[in-house]
Design an enzyme around this catalytic site. Structure first.
Site, short mmCIF file in Angstrom:
data_model
loop_
_atom_site.label_atom_id
_atom_site.label_comp_id
_atom_site.label_asym_id
_atom_site.label_seq_id
_atom_site.Cartn_x
_atom_site.Cartn_y
_atom_site.Cartn_z
N CYS A 20 26.87 32.53 -7.80
CA CYS A 20 26.76 32.43 -6.34
C CYS A 20 26.93 31.01 -5.84
O CYS A 20 26.39 30.07 -6.43
CB CYS A 20 25.36 32.85 -5.89
SG CYS A 20 24.97 34.51 -6.31
N ARG A 35 30.99 42.58 1.69
CA ARG A 35 29.62 42.19 1.35
C ARG A 35 29.26 40.87 2.03
O ARG A 35 28.11 40.60 2.31
CB ARG A 35 29.52 42.03 -0.16
CG ARG A 35 28.14 41.65 -0.63
CD ARG A 35 28.03 41.66 -2.14
NE ARG A 35 26.65 41.84 -2.54
CZ ARG A 35 25.81 40.86 -2.82
NH1 ARG A 35 26.20 39.62 -2.72
NH2 ARG A 35 24.56 41.12 -3.16
#
Ligand code: XMP
Length: 491
Positions: free
Chosen positions: A310, A406
């Site tokens: 991430c 997303r």
């Protein structure tokens, strides 16, 4: 001695798993009496608190079958067409044993021509007279390449009944192989379609894995499986198809779940399918969680920017240290009986012990599982190491395939990456390393004096279990240090 969690997590710091350490408590039971049974959602119970992440380098049918076989559950990713995702769900639901094979093809006896190309992706060619029932087979190993000239399949195939019901248990399949003296069986569903092929090597591999608890199965004995959906209008159709395919739970996949889009999707899903459990998220604060709980979620996924791939915290400046997020969200979710999934940032069994003790009911893992044989993709060698690709769903590469929903990206506008593409080391089968990891988790629970997840949560909330923040030096001390070299092997 040490701090109660209520005090530690109200100092204005965002802590992650490595920042904190539990102080040991009192042991009055053996490791094997630690019970890791848990809830994924309000209505779904698991014997192992492990969930595989809905990522296209982590969970497709093979992962979902194996993780369910060891008592957890896989969430099939949605970076694909509706038909592809539903087919993965159907495939998992047609399996009853921890063996997954899809390298076979069915051809028609009368007109099929065998050519080398048929074996490029398939180990077996099954032959049928009517498009369903198998009358014979040709195996790649036995295939003596006839170039492109080809021969009629009927001249080359072995005519033998190698089929067996896909509803059979592992033990039944093993007996069938022995009784009929076969090297493999083709498992067929009630319609006569081949859904899996189990060979002797598979049987030996499964037998060699430690047995833990019962697999996660539905009332009909089929493996449990989840799937992710987004929050767009088109996801309503996706949801309908997944339900038709037999999905047991859906995860609404957003990096910041506290949005009007997600709340509307939760309400839609609960209205259309009241019996389907819906997991919302991701959230990291109590007020985000409160909003989704009010909207009717059955489970919550916690984590923002804590995943190994991430870059959300760097790119968007939002998120939270995962230990704090799990503790805070679970303290509010527990009041409504909503189980939480600690999502991201798990790289060893100690992190799992911390997540579960801080209030999570399950852990969701990406990188921890992506190097397994069951993860999608092939192994390659990189600097002498056997690795598999692992990529963030917010990486440019994954978004080019469609996963931008997303991250609330818009297909028409500029894409901004919130993840990276990388590789992880080969770890072998989840059938083996999940049981070993769970044994390590049980030892951690024993040191804490907690014989179950519930007792760990109770000990933490009552302030009996204490913890502290580790300084940088204490973290170094807590890892291997001072050696010129060493080999890290856990089991
Ligand atoms: P681990 O640490 O298990 O994390 O590899 C997996 C979780 O990371 C999230 N995820 C992302 N987060 N950008 C992000 O900020 C991304 O590209 C990305 N891809 C996955 C997700 O919650 C997953 O379960």
């Amino acid at each position: 001695d040490g701090f109660p969690a209520t005090k530690l997590f109200t100092q204005g710091y965002s802590y992650t798993y490595d920042d904190v350490i539990f102080l040991p408590h009192y042991i009055d039971f053996p490791t094997d009496s630690v019970h890791l049974g848990t809830k994924l959602t309000r209505n779904i119970t698991l014997s192992t608190p492990c969930v595989s992440s809905p990522m296209d380098t982590v969970t497709e049918a093979s992962m979902a079958v194996s993780i369910a076989a060891v008592g957890g559950i896989g969430i099939i990713h949605s970076n694909n067409t509706v038909a592809e995702q539903a087919a993965f769900v159907r495939s998992v639901k047609s399996h009853r044993m921890p063996v997954f094979s899809n390298d076979f093809v069915l051809v028609l006896e009368n007109d099929a021509i065998l050519s080398g190309g048929l074996f490029d992706d398939n180990k077996f060619v099954f032959v049928s007279s009517n498009g369903r029932n198998v009358v014979g087979f040709v195996e790649r190993g036995k295939w003596e390449g006839l170039g492109d000239k080809g021969v009629k399949v009927s001249e080359y195939m072995v005519r033998k009944d190698v089929t067996f019901s896909s509803l059979s248990s592992f033990e039944d399949v093993v007996s069938c192989l022995d009784e009929k003296d076969l090297e493999f069986v083709a498992l067929v569903n009630e319609e006569g379609e081949v859904v899996n092929v189990v060979g002797r090597e598979d049987v030996e591999r499964v037998k060699g894995c430690p047995k833990i608890g019962s697999g996660s199965v539905d009332k009909k004995g089929r493996f449990l499986v989840g799937a992710s959906i987004g929050t767009r209008d088109s996801d309503k159709e996706r949801l309908r198809e997944l339900v038709k395919a037999g999905v047991d739970v859906v995860v609404i996949d957003s990096s910041q779940g506290n949005s009007i889009y997600q709340i509307e999707m939760i309400k839609f899903a609960k209205r259309e399918f009241p019996d389907l459990d819906v997991i919302g998220g991701n959230v990291v604060t109590m007020s985000q969680a409160q909003n989704l709980i009010k909207s009717g979620v059955d489970g919550l996924r916690v984590g923002m920017g804590s995943g190994s791939i991430c870059t959300t915290q760097e790119v968007c400046a939002v998120g939270r240290g995962q230990a704090t997020a799990v503790y805070k969200v679970s303290s509010i979710a527990a009041k409504s009986g909503i189980p939480i999934i600690a999502d991201g940032g798990i790289s060893n069994s100690g992190h799992i012990v911390k997540a579960l003790t801080l209030g999570a009911s399950t852990v969701m893992m990406g990188s921890f599982l992506a190097g397994s044989t069951e993860a999608p993709g092939a192994y390659v060698y990189q600097n002498g190491q056997k690795v598999k690709k692992y990529r963030g769903m917010g990486s440019l590469e994954a978004m080019m395939k469609g996963s931008d929903a997303r991250y609330l990206g818009d297909k028409e506008k500029m894409k901004i990456a919130q993840g990276v593409v990388g590789a992880v080391k080969d770890k072998g089968s989840v059938l083996k390393f999940i049981p070993y990891t769970m044994q390590a988790v049980k030892q951690g629970f024993q040191d804490l004096g907690a014989s179950s997840l519930q007792s760990a949560h109770d000990l933490l909330r009552s302030g009996i279990l204490r913890l502290e923040v580790r300084t940088g030096a204490a973290q170094v001390e807590g890892g291997v240090h001072g050696l010129v070299s060493y080999e890290k092997k856990s089991f």
